[in-house]
Design a protein around this motif. Sequence first.
Motif, short mmCIF file in Angstrom:
data_model
loop_
_atom_site.label_atom_id
_atom_site.label_comp_id
_atom_site.label_asym_id
_atom_site.label_seq_id
_atom_site.Cartn_x
_atom_site.Cartn_y
_atom_site.Cartn_z
N TRP A 1 37.70 77.36 73.32
CA TRP A 1 38.74 77.59 73.01
C TRP A 1 39.96 77.03 74.07
N ASN A 2 39.34 77.11 75.22
CA ASN A 2 40.17 76.88 76.55
C ASN A 2 39.89 75.59 77.11
N GLN A 3 39.00 74.67 76.44
CA GLN A 3 38.84 73.51 76.81
C GLN A 3 39.26 72.30 75.79
N GLY B 1 34.50 73.16 81.45
CA GLY B 1 34.33 74.37 82.14
C GLY B 1 32.90 75.13 81.89
N LYS B 2 32.59 76.17 82.33
CA LYS B 2 31.43 76.81 82.22
C LYS B 2 31.56 78.02 81.08
N SER B 3 32.76 78.12 80.56
CA SER B 3 33.01 79.32 79.43
C SER B 3 32.15 78.72 78.17
N VAL B 4 31.46 79.56 77.74
CA VAL B 4 30.84 79.30 76.20
C VAL B 4 31.81 79.47 75.31
N ASP B 5 33.11 79.81 75.42
CA ASP B 5 34.22 79.86 74.43
C ASP B 5 34.97 78.63 74.84
#
Length: 208
Positions: free
Chosen positions: A173-175, A167-171
């Motif tokens: 944790w969700n990937q 995904g595009k999130s920098v966090d």
Amino acid sequence: AGDVLTKVDVTATGLAPGAPVDLKWATPVGTRSLASGWSMRSDQLGQATPAADGSLKTTIEIPNNLGGWHTVQLFQGGKQQAEAPFYVREKLLGVTPLKLKAGEMFTIRVRGVGWTELDNGFAVTYDNAYAGFACGFYEQGDVKLNLYATGGPGTHLIDLYPMIYKGKSVDLWNQQLPMLSFRQDNPGLALGYKLPAMRIAIQIVKRA
């Protein structure tokens, strides 16, 4: 929807009578892991001829490749005339062996793993601890996951959970981690992705 190798009836109307129709399977090929990337391809499923009224009824077999969303396409005279979506389900094929000694390898086989960031892999826990993830795009949906038995004698649980591959999130944790709330808030639910969680039990026995 169905598993790979499922027999599916295809019907259509409004086709040119007597002119052969090519039935094709739209599927992605390639990988996200290499610079060459991936692209869509239409594979031949079979051919059929419409009746005098332009109707068509035939049967196809879902190819043994990637899971998730695909389309069945009808081509006549070199032009696409129709298409219909088909969802290939993810399925646990087996675990071998189920009884082994600590340090020995066992294999989990899952077929129908998908190709989008929402369904092209699954996260793995061993005795409720995160152990990594597996992807199915490069393997055309057929994943053979090799793990080593660890822990003391007795029953040990391995869970396979849906995950978000990228995904595009920098966090992060969700990937690439287990999505424990996959039944309620997985982003793929709104798009028709019905991804399962799978629980496997192995038994570690004492060494002689």
